[in-house]
Design a protein around this motif. Structure first.
Motif, short mmCIF file in Angstrom:
data_model
loop_
_atom_site.label_atom_id
_atom_site.label_comp_id
_atom_site.label_asym_id
_atom_site.label_seq_id
_atom_site.Cartn_x
_atom_site.Cartn_y
_atom_site.Cartn_z
N ARG A 1 -7.71 12.78 16.17
CA ARG A 1 -6.92 13.88 15.75
C ARG A 1 -7.42 14.83 16.38
O ARG A 1 -7.21 15.52 16.92
CB ARG A 1 -6.20 14.04 14.14
CG ARG A 1 -5.43 15.30 14.22
CD ARG A 1 -4.68 15.04 13.28
NE ARG A 1 -3.88 16.46 13.56
CZ ARG A 1 -3.21 16.39 12.57
NH1 ARG A 1 -2.48 15.45 12.05
NH2 ARG A 1 -1.61 17.82 12.60
N VAL B 1 0.09 16.35 17.84
CA VAL B 1 0.65 15.21 16.77
C VAL B 1 2.09 15.36 17.31
O VAL B 1 2.80 16.06 17.08
CB VAL B 1 0.46 15.32 15.40
CG1 VAL B 1 0.96 14.27 13.63
CG2 VAL B 1 -1.04 14.98 14.95
N THR C 1 6.44 13.60 16.00
CA THR C 1 6.17 13.37 14.68
C THR C 1 7.80 12.03 14.64
O THR C 1 8.29 11.71 13.96
CB THR C 1 7.00 14.36 13.74
OG1 THR C 1 8.12 14.87 14.16
CG2 THR C 1 5.54 15.18 12.67
N ASP D 1 -3.15 6.63 12.65
CA ASP D 1 -2.63 6.95 11.68
C ASP D 1 -1.38 7.69 12.30
O ASP D 1 -0.43 8.64 12.18
CB ASP D 1 -3.72 8.40 10.58
CG ASP D 1 -4.03 7.55 10.19
OD1 ASP D 1 -3.91 6.00 9.66
OD2 ASP D 1 -4.99 8.07 9.16
N TYR D 2 -1.96 8.47 13.17
CA TYR D 2 -1.59 9.35 13.94
C TYR D 2 -0.85 9.62 15.42
O TYR D 2 -1.77 8.60 16.36
CB TYR D 2 -2.12 10.75 14.11
CG TYR D 2 -2.76 11.74 13.51
CD1 TYR D 2 -1.32 12.36 12.18
CD2 TYR D 2 -3.96 11.12 12.66
CE1 TYR D 2 -2.40 12.34 11.03
CE2 TYR D 2 -4.42 11.59 11.09
CZ TYR D 2 -3.52 12.17 10.55
OH TYR D 2 -4.07 12.64 9.09
N MET E 1 -0.25 11.07 19.39
CA MET E 1 -0.11 12.30 20.13
C MET E 1 0.43 12.52 21.19
O MET E 1 0.23 11.25 21.44
CB MET E 1 -1.58 12.65 20.00
CG MET E 1 -1.98 12.72 18.33
SD MET E 1 -4.33 13.14 17.96
CE MET E 1 -3.62 15.47 18.36
#
Ligand SMILES: CC(C)(COP(=O)(O)OP(=O)(O)OC[C@H]1O[C@@H](n2cnc3c(N)ncnc32)[C@H](O)[C@@H]1OP(=O)(O)O)[C@@H](O)C(=O)NCCC(=O)NCCS
Length: 205
Positions: free
Chosen positions: A146, A156, A158, A178-179, A181
């Motif tokens: 990240r 990132v 959401t 996990d993220y 982007m």
């Protein structure tokens, strides 16, 4: 260290077997996973890069994935892939309507070649299609890398993300990292990033 030559451009479906295997070897070296074999990497990547029958998950008009590759002579003098990044095109559904974005995946620099700016060079080649206005955003998923992408101007997101085409669970997030982007982070004077649900209309990448 001299500047690397400009990345080669490899298009899915038009890659030699030797080049494909070279890229798989880079992936295997860059993403070590206990118990995973190179043959398993090859089997996973072959449908995307070599056996490129059109998928029902992607619009027929979408161009094939493209790989930006930097090569260098390895310890035995043979050219080998030391960095690469891949781009695809995906039309996603947002509350504001359909949006065609670039997708980034398969980003890797060989452990022996990290810290030389090569990861940035190949990722920027995918981001170029956003900078030149071809697509409003590049979308991708990552984990520990990240901060690397934040340095390159990504942020990132959401939004809840689903894949309505998934047989198993159309409400599940199709990305496994996990993220999620987007690039660019800064949308001043540009298309705003949509709020709300994003339907990837295909698998994660
Ligand atoms: C992430 C990865 C591609 C970076 O490749 P690299 O060629 O070493 O990166 P670069 O040398 O181009 O780095 C560019 C900048 O990002 C920084 N950077 C690189 N990796 C970073 C990290 N993990 N965390 C924070 N900053 C990072 C560098 O310090 C450099 O900063 P600078 O411009 O201020 O000098 C590489 O570490 C890798 O292959 N990791 C394993 C696979 C992976 O995680 N891929 C991404 C999956 S989404």
């Amino acid at each position: 260290m001299p500047d690397p030559s400009p990345p080669e451009i490899w298009t899915a479906g038009r890659i030699t077997e030797a080049d494909f295997l070279d890229a798989c070897a880079l992936h295997h070296a860059a993403f070590p996973k206990p118990g995973r074999t190179l043959d398993q990497v090859i089997a996973k990547k072959r449908p995307v890069w070599m056996d490129t029958a059109p998928s029902p998950d992607t619009a027929a008009a979408d161009p094939p994935p493209v790989r930006y590759v930097v090569r260098d002579p390895g310890p035995d003098g043979t050219l080998r892939c030391i960095a690469n990044a891949a781009g695809l095109v995906r039309t996603v559904q947002t509350p504001a309507g359909l949006m065609t974005v670039a997708g980034l995946f398969d980003v890797a620099t060989h452990p022996d070649a990290r810290g030389r700016g090569l990861g940035a060079v190949v990722v920027r080649r995918v981001f170029d299609a956003v900078d030149d206005g071809t697509y409003p955003f590049c979308l991708f998923a990552t984990g520990a890398a990240r901060p690397f992408y934040e340095k390159l101007g990504a942020a990132v997101v959401t939004n809840r993300i689903v894949n309505s085409h998934a047989d198993a669970d159309p409400q599940a997030n199709p990305f496994t990292d996990d993220y999620v982007m987007r690039y660019p982070a800064d949308t001043a004077g540009r298309t705003p990033w949509p709020e709300g649900l994003i339907d990837l209309r295909g698998p994660g990448f």
